[in-house]
Scaffold this active site. Structure first.
Site, short mmCIF file in Angstrom:
data_model
loop_
_atom_site.label_atom_id
_atom_site.label_comp_id
_atom_site.label_asym_id
_atom_site.label_seq_id
_atom_site.Cartn_x
_atom_site.Cartn_y
_atom_site.Cartn_z
N LYS A 13 -15.81 13.30 16.42
CA LYS A 13 -16.35 14.41 17.01
C LYS A 13 -16.46 14.37 18.32
O LYS A 13 -16.15 15.14 19.26
CB LYS A 13 -17.75 14.72 16.16
CG LYS A 13 -17.59 14.74 14.82
CD LYS A 13 -18.77 15.36 14.10
CE LYS A 13 -20.05 13.83 14.18
NZ LYS A 13 -19.75 12.64 13.32
N ARG A 87 -26.71 19.32 10.62
CA ARG A 87 -26.13 18.20 9.65
C ARG A 87 -26.86 18.58 7.85
O ARG A 87 -26.76 17.57 7.34
CB ARG A 87 -26.79 16.99 10.04
CG ARG A 87 -25.82 15.99 10.33
CD ARG A 87 -26.64 14.89 10.92
NE ARG A 87 -25.97 13.43 11.03
CZ ARG A 87 -25.18 13.15 12.15
NH1 ARG A 87 -25.22 13.93 13.08
NH2 ARG A 87 -24.90 11.89 12.17
N ARG A 126 -16.21 0.61 17.99
CA ARG A 126 -16.25 1.62 19.27
C ARG A 126 -17.35 1.08 20.32
O ARG A 126 -18.12 0.31 19.98
CB ARG A 126 -17.34 2.86 18.35
CG ARG A 126 -17.59 3.67 19.68
CD ARG A 126 -18.39 5.01 19.11
NE ARG A 126 -19.28 4.76 18.10
CZ ARG A 126 -20.00 5.83 17.53
NH1 ARG A 126 -19.44 7.15 17.74
NH2 ARG A 126 -20.92 5.55 16.65
N ARG A 159 -23.28 0.70 20.10
CA ARG A 159 -24.53 1.08 19.45
C ARG A 159 -25.09 0.28 18.59
O ARG A 159 -24.55 -0.19 17.64
CB ARG A 159 -24.06 2.57 18.88
CG ARG A 159 -23.96 3.68 19.79
CD ARG A 159 -23.53 5.16 19.68
NE ARG A 159 -23.91 5.52 18.12
CZ ARG A 159 -23.51 6.72 17.63
NH1 ARG A 159 -22.98 7.40 18.45
NH2 ARG A 159 -24.20 6.90 16.41
N ARG A 170 -25.18 5.54 6.82
CA ARG A 170 -24.78 6.84 7.27
C ARG A 170 -23.75 7.44 6.56
O ARG A 170 -23.80 8.75 6.64
CB ARG A 170 -24.31 6.60 8.91
CG ARG A 170 -25.46 6.10 9.84
CD ARG A 170 -24.94 5.59 11.27
NE ARG A 170 -24.28 6.39 11.94
CZ ARG A 170 -23.41 6.14 12.96
NH1 ARG A 170 -23.44 4.87 13.35
NH2 ARG A 170 -22.96 6.79 13.70
P1 AP5 Z 1 -16.52 9.06 17.99
O1 AP5 Z 1 -15.72 10.38 18.60
O2 AP5 Z 1 -17.34 8.48 18.70
O3 AP5 Z 1 -16.81 9.56 16.33
P2 AP5 Z 1 -18.13 10.46 16.03
O4 AP5 Z 1 -17.58 11.39 14.89
O5 AP5 Z 1 -18.64 11.22 17.42
O6 AP5 Z 1 -19.11 9.44 15.55
P3 AP5 Z 1 -20.58 9.52 15.76
O7 AP5 Z 1 -21.25 8.05 15.28
O8 AP5 Z 1 -21.18 9.88 17.21
O9 AP5 Z 1 -21.02 10.37 14.55
P4 AP5 Z 1 -22.42 10.38 14.08
O10 AP5 Z 1 -22.39 11.85 13.34
O11 AP5 Z 1 -22.48 9.41 12.87
O12 AP5 Z 1 -23.71 9.98 15.10
P5 AP5 Z 1 -24.57 10.81 15.88
O13 AP5 Z 1 -24.65 10.18 17.22
O14 AP5 Z 1 -24.22 12.11 15.76
O15 AP5 Z 1 -15.16 8.17 17.28
C1 AP5 Z 1 -15.72 7.02 16.72
C2 AP5 Z 1 -14.50 5.70 17.30
O16 AP5 Z 1 -13.36 5.89 16.68
C3 AP5 Z 1 -14.50 5.67 18.81
O17 AP5 Z 1 -14.37 4.33 19.13
C4 AP5 Z 1 -13.10 6.19 19.20
O18 AP5 Z 1 -12.48 5.63 20.14
C5 AP5 Z 1 -12.48 6.08 18.05
N1 AP5 Z 1 -11.54 7.27 17.43
C6 AP5 Z 1 -11.80 8.73 17.49
N2 AP5 Z 1 -11.00 9.13 17.07
C7 AP5 Z 1 -9.82 8.55 16.64
C8 AP5 Z 1 -8.38 8.53 16.04
N3 AP5 Z 1 -8.15 9.69 15.52
N4 AP5 Z 1 -7.69 7.49 15.81
C9 AP5 Z 1 -8.32 6.24 16.01
N5 AP5 Z 1 -9.56 5.99 16.63
C10 AP5 Z 1 -10.36 7.01 16.81
O19 AP5 Z 1 -26.06 10.41 15.33
C11 AP5 Z 1 -26.63 9.14 15.31
C12 AP5 Z 1 -27.67 9.45 14.26
O20 AP5 Z 1 -29.01 10.30 14.86
C13 AP5 Z 1 -27.78 9.82 12.99
O21 AP5 Z 1 -27.41 8.88 12.10
C14 AP5 Z 1 -29.31 10.52 12.89
O22 AP5 Z 1 -30.18 9.40 12.36
C15 AP5 Z 1 -29.29 11.33 14.10
N6 AP5 Z 1 -29.13 12.48 13.84
C16 AP5 Z 1 -28.32 13.05 14.82
N7 AP5 Z 1 -28.12 14.24 14.47
C17 AP5 Z 1 -28.97 14.70 13.56
C18 AP5 Z 1 -29.31 15.96 12.96
N8 AP5 Z 1 -28.62 17.00 13.23
N9 AP5 Z 1 -30.19 15.99 11.86
C19 AP5 Z 1 -30.91 14.79 11.66
N10 AP5 Z 1 -30.58 13.45 12.11
C20 AP5 Z 1 -29.56 13.36 13.29
#
Ligand code: AP5
Length: 217
Positions: A13, A87, A126, A159, A170
């Site tokens: 994402k 989410r 990552r 992270r 997660r």
């Molecule tokens: P990346 O693009 O970083 O993936 P992502 O989908 O953004 O993953 P996140 O970890 O950011 O998502 P998340 O939803 O768990 O975390 P968030 O920060 O929102 O790609 C990942 C890796 O893969 C990278 O190294 C990239 O280079 C590689 N890659 C990408 N595409 C690729 C491909 N096609 N092929 C190969 N490699 C690839 O949330 C963190 C925490 O915050 C949650 O756990 C929760 O506690 C809290 N939180 C956030 N939002 C909410 C909400 N709305 N409600 C409640 N709690 C929340």
């Protein structure tokens, strides 16, 4: 355009949002990035969110909805792309209500689909830039100089919630609480499912194909 990007942790994402922003000039609103900033600044909100984030659980809806509604209000005319929000189905309903009060709605939902096994490899490999938020991978998307951000030369970090144990939690949270959000949006017939297993550039092309049609209509 008001875009929602859905997908499991590590679906790509954040990676794809950066490209969407470059092409369409929309504002990238990542709930995770906003929470991490609050945490690093040790605000009340950041302190409340910390234990949930560290364990792989979701931060309570009321905190997130208030935080994201405030951020959305500041979006430019071009619109926004939401990353990590909504989410839960409850968050999606609250977002709809808040947009409807301004005669707006979510225009398009991109749903990135990926297998759990692949997620584990992506997350543990990552690395991200603490300054500009750029995302890299030790094998799939290397920076030009090992360990340094291409944009500003900052030391890349891992992270704290990217350990195998927290990633497993997660994923569990995602399947239980976030997968139903795609079904919630399907009733509006504006969900595009995209296989997120392929090459990063090919996935970007697929996303642009959907968004271009929408941007021209
Ligand atoms: P990346 O693009 O970083 O993936 P992502 O989908 O953004 O993953 P996140 O970890 O950011 O998502 P998340 O939803 O768990 O975390 P968030 O920060 O929102 O790609 C990942 C890796 O893969 C990278 O190294 C990239 O280079 C590689 N890659 C990408 N595409 C690729 C491909 N096609 N092929 C190969 N490699 C690839 O949330 C963190 C925490 O915050 C949650 O756990 C929760 O506690 C809290 N939180 C956030 N939002 C909410 C909400 N709305 N409600 C409640 N709690 C929340």
């Amino acid at each position: 355009m008001r875009i929602v990007l859905l997908g499991a942790p590590g679906a790509g994402k954040g990676t794809q949002c950066k490209r969407i922003v470059d092409r369409y000039g929309v504002l990238h609103l990542s709930s995770g990035d906003i929470l991490r900033k609050e945490r690093s600044e040790k605000t009340e909100l950041g302190k409340k969110a910390q234990s949930y984030m560290d364990s792989g659980a979701l931060v309570p809806d009321e905190i997130i909805v208030a935080m994201m509604s405030g951020a959305i209000e500041k979006a430019p005319e071009a619109g926004f792309v939401l990353d990590g929000f909504p989410r839960t189905v409850n968050q999606a309903r609250e977002l709809d209500k808040s947009l409807a009060s301004n005669n707006e709605q979510v225009d398009i939902v991109i749903n990135l689909k990926i297998d759990d096994q692949v997620v584990m490899d992506r997350m543990t490999g990552r690395r991200s830039c603490p300054k500009c938020g750029a995302v890299y991978h030790i094998n799939n998307l290397k920076p030009k100089v090992e360990g340094k951000c291409d944009n500003d030369g900052s030391e890349l970090i891992q992270r704290t919630d990217d350990t195998a144990e927290v990633v497993a939690e997660r994923l569990k949270t995602y399947h239980q609480q976030t997968e139903p959000v795609a079904d919630y949006y399907r009733r509006n017939d504006n969900v595009c499912d995209i296989n997120a297993l392929g090459d990063i550039d090919q996935i970007t092309d697929l996303i642009f194909k959907h968004l271009d049609v929408f941007a021209k209509s």
